[in-house]
Design a protein around this motif. Structure first.
Motif, PDB file in Angstrom:
ATOM      1  N   LYS A  37       0.863  -1.181   0.000  1.00  0.00           N
ATOM      2  CA  LYS A  37       0.000   0.000   0.000  1.00  0.00           C
ATOM      3  C   LYS A  37       0.900   1.231   0.000  1.00  0.00           C
ATOM      4  O   LYS A  37       1.860   1.305   0.773  1.00  0.00           O
ATOM      5  CB  LYS A  37      -0.875   0.056   1.252  1.00  0.00           C
ATOM      6  CG  LYS A  37      -2.042  -0.871   1.234  1.00  0.00           C
ATOM      7  CD  LYS A  37      -2.901  -0.613   2.465  1.00  0.00           C
ATOM      8  CE  LYS A  37      -4.107  -1.504   2.483  1.00  0.00           C
ATOM      9  NZ  LYS A  37      -4.952  -1.205   3.655  1.00  0.00           N
ATOM     10  N   VAL A  38       0.568   2.167  -0.856  1.00  0.00           N
ATOM     11  CA  VAL A  38       1.253   3.460  -0.892  1.00  0.00           C
ATOM     12  C   VAL A  38       0.194   4.514  -0.591  1.00  0.00           C
ATOM     13  O   VAL A  38      -0.790   4.626  -1.332  1.00  0.00           O
ATOM     14  CB  VAL A  38       1.926   3.707  -2.255  1.00  0.00           C
ATOM     15  CG1 VAL A  38       2.568   5.091  -2.292  1.00  0.00           C
ATOM     16  CG2 VAL A  38       2.966   2.629  -2.558  1.00  0.00           C
ATOM     17  N   ASN A  39       0.391   5.230   0.493  1.00  0.00           N
ATOM     18  CA  ASN A  39      -0.574   6.239   0.930  1.00  0.00           C
ATOM     19  C   ASN A  39      -1.986   5.649   1.020  1.00  0.00           C
ATOM     20  O   ASN A  39      -2.947   6.207   0.489  1.00  0.00           O
ATOM     21  CB  ASN A  39      -0.534   7.466   0.022  1.00  0.00           C
ATOM     22  CG  ASN A  39       0.828   8.114   0.015  1.00  0.00           C
ATOM     23  OD1 ASN A  39       1.526   8.132   1.031  1.00  0.00           O
ATOM     24  ND2 ASN A  39       1.244   8.622  -1.123  1.00  0.00           N
ATOM     25  N   ILE A  61       5.538   4.850  -6.932  1.00  0.00           N
ATOM     26  CA  ILE A  61       5.378   5.737  -5.783  1.00  0.00           C
ATOM     27  C   ILE A  61       5.268   7.158  -6.321  1.00  0.00           C
ATOM     28  O   ILE A  61       5.646   7.437  -7.457  1.00  0.00           O
ATOM     29  CB  ILE A  61       6.549   5.626  -4.767  1.00  0.00           C
ATOM     30  CG1 ILE A  61       7.882   6.031  -5.392  1.00  0.00           C
ATOM     31  CG2 ILE A  61       6.609   4.234  -4.170  1.00  0.00           C
ATOM     32  CD1 ILE A  61       9.030   6.119  -4.382  1.00  0.00           C
ATOM     33  N   ASP A  62       4.738   8.054  -5.492  1.00  0.00           N
ATOM     34  CA  ASP A  62       4.644   9.456  -5.889  1.00  0.00           C
ATOM     35  C   ASP A  62       5.826  10.262  -5.374  1.00  0.00           C
ATOM     36  O   ASP A  62       6.239  11.229  -5.981  1.00  0.00           O
ATOM     37  CB  ASP A  62       3.337  10.078  -5.369  1.00  0.00           C
ATOM     38  CG  ASP A  62       2.124   9.444  -6.023  1.00  0.00           C
ATOM     39  OD1 ASP A  62       2.155   9.191  -7.244  1.00  0.00           O
ATOM     40  OD2 ASP A  62       1.143   9.181  -5.300  1.00  0.00           O
ATOM     41  N   SER A  63       6.363   9.826  -4.222  1.00  0.00           N
ATOM     42  CA  SER A  63       7.423  10.578  -3.563  1.00  0.00           C
ATOM     43  C   SER A  63       8.168   9.637  -2.624  1.00  0.00           C
ATOM     44  O   SER A  63       7.593   8.660  -2.141  1.00  0.00           O
ATOM     45  CB  SER A  63       6.793  11.719  -2.758  1.00  0.00           C
ATOM     46  OG  SER A  63       7.668  12.211  -1.784  1.00  0.00           O
ATOM     47  N   LYS A  65       8.732  10.283   0.211  1.00  0.00           N
ATOM     48  CA  LYS A  65       8.130  10.518   1.524  1.00  0.00           C
ATOM     49  C   LYS A  65       6.786   9.816   1.665  1.00  0.00           C
ATOM     50  O   LYS A  65       6.101   9.971   2.670  1.00  0.00           O
ATOM     51  CB  LYS A  65       7.981  12.016   1.758  1.00  0.00           C
ATOM     52  CG  LYS A  65       9.331  12.710   1.829  1.00  0.00           C
ATOM     53  CD  LYS A  65       9.204  14.178   2.056  1.00  0.00           C
ATOM     54  CE  LYS A  65      10.608  14.775   2.080  1.00  0.00           C
ATOM     55  NZ  LYS A  65      10.636  16.148   2.438  1.00  0.00           N
ATOM     56  N   ASP A  66       6.400   9.017   0.665  1.00  0.00           N
ATOM     57  CA  ASP A  66       5.132   8.291   0.725  1.00  0.00           C
ATOM     58  C   ASP A  66       5.089   7.357   1.928  1.00  0.00           C
ATOM     59  O   ASP A  66       6.123   6.882   2.406  1.00  0.00           O
ATOM     60  CB  ASP A  66       4.931   7.449  -0.540  1.00  0.00           C
ATOM     61  CG  ASP A  66       4.501   8.268  -1.744  1.00  0.00           C
ATOM     62  OD1 ASP A  66       4.145   9.449  -1.570  1.00  0.00           O
ATOM     63  OD2 ASP A  66       4.514   7.714  -2.853  1.00  0.00           O
ATOM     64  N   ASP A  67       3.884   7.081   2.384  1.00  0.00           N
ATOM     65  CA  ASP A  67       3.653   6.096   3.440  1.00  0.00           C
ATOM     66  C   ASP A  67       3.526   4.740   2.748  1.00  0.00           C
ATOM     67  O   ASP A  67       2.540   4.485   2.044  1.00  0.00           O
ATOM     68  CB  ASP A  67       2.376   6.454   4.194  1.00  0.00           C
ATOM     69  CG  ASP A  67       2.111   5.546   5.367  1.00  0.00           C
ATOM     70  OD1 ASP A  67       3.078   5.051   5.984  1.00  0.00           O
ATOM     71  OD2 ASP A  67       0.926   5.309   5.670  1.00  0.00           O
ATOM     72  N   ILE A  68       4.533   3.866   2.927  1.00  0.00           N
ATOM     73  CA  ILE A  68       4.582   2.573   2.242  1.00  0.00           C
ATOM     74  C   ILE A  68       4.450   1.457   3.280  1.00  0.00           C
ATOM     75  O   ILE A  68       5.266   1.357   4.192  1.00  0.00           O
ATOM     76  CB  ILE A  68       5.895   2.412   1.456  1.00  0.00           C
ATOM     77  CG1 ILE A  68       6.062   3.559   0.447  1.00  0.00           C
ATOM     78  CG2 ILE A  68       5.929   1.049   0.752  1.00  0.00           C
ATOM     79  CD1 ILE A  68       7.442   3.624  -0.191  1.00  0.00           C
ATOM     80  N   ARG A  83       6.173  -0.994   7.834  1.00  0.00           N
ATOM     81  CA  ARG A  83       6.324   0.267   7.112  1.00  0.00           C
ATOM     82  C   ARG A  83       7.722   0.299   6.496  1.00  0.00           C
ATOM     83  O   ARG A  83       8.706  -0.008   7.150  1.00  0.00           O
ATOM     84  CB  ARG A  83       6.153   1.432   8.086  1.00  0.00           C
ATOM     85  CG  ARG A  83       6.210   2.802   7.451  1.00  0.00           C
ATOM     86  CD  ARG A  83       5.930   3.905   8.479  1.00  0.00           C
ATOM     87  NE  ARG A  83       4.798   3.611   9.332  1.00  0.00           N
ATOM     88  CZ  ARG A  83       3.518   3.821   9.016  1.00  0.00           C
ATOM     89  NH1 ARG A  83       3.226   4.330   7.849  1.00  0.00           N
ATOM     90  NH2 ARG A  83       2.549   3.524   9.861  1.00  0.00           N
TER      91      ARG A  83
END
Length: 135
Positions: A37-39, A61-63, A65-68, A83
């Protein structure tokens, strides 16, 4: 637990403005039914390399800094979520990459397929245990 199965370095690829992360797990048998899961959105993952004991995934991913969140089922009655944290300070600066790979600034910002292969960046990652769930 998850840290020992994930290679320390991952690869960040950027092609046509799209960032993709490549991660490798060292104990393939413990990384079954992987979902990422990304974000908070499940993303499509592609297996890009597989050996007897390693498996490498690539996903969008978008960045950095994404929540992965990576989920796996190492045993039929056990789910593990963790995470994945990308360490921004381990990315090389553009100027260093240009110098290191002997390419021009134009090639860096308008890369060909060959330039992309040369400059795919390595980024250190670490894990943060989200939880182990037993059914």
């Amino acid at each position: 637990m998850a840290r020992k199965f994930l290679e320390k370095e991952s690869t960040l690829k950027v092609e046509k403005g799209q960032a993709r992360l490549v991660i490798t797990f060292l104990n393939k048998s413990m990384m079954k039914n992987v979902k990422i899961k990304v974000n908070d959105e499940v993303v499509e993952i592609k297996i890009v390399n597989e050996t007897d004991d390693k498996i490498t995934y690539e996903f969008k991913i978008d960045s950095i800094k994404d929540d992965i969140i990576v989920s796996s089922t190492p045993f039929p009655t056990m789910n593990v979520d963790f995470r994945l944290i990308l360490k921004e300070n381990t990315l090389e600066k553009e100027e260093d990459l240009i110098r290191m790979y002997g390419i021009t600034e134009y090639e860096y910002f308008h890369p060909t397929a060959e330039t992309i292969k040369k400059v795919s960046q390595r980024i250190n990652s670490e894990t943060e245990e989200e939880g182990v769930k037993h059914r």
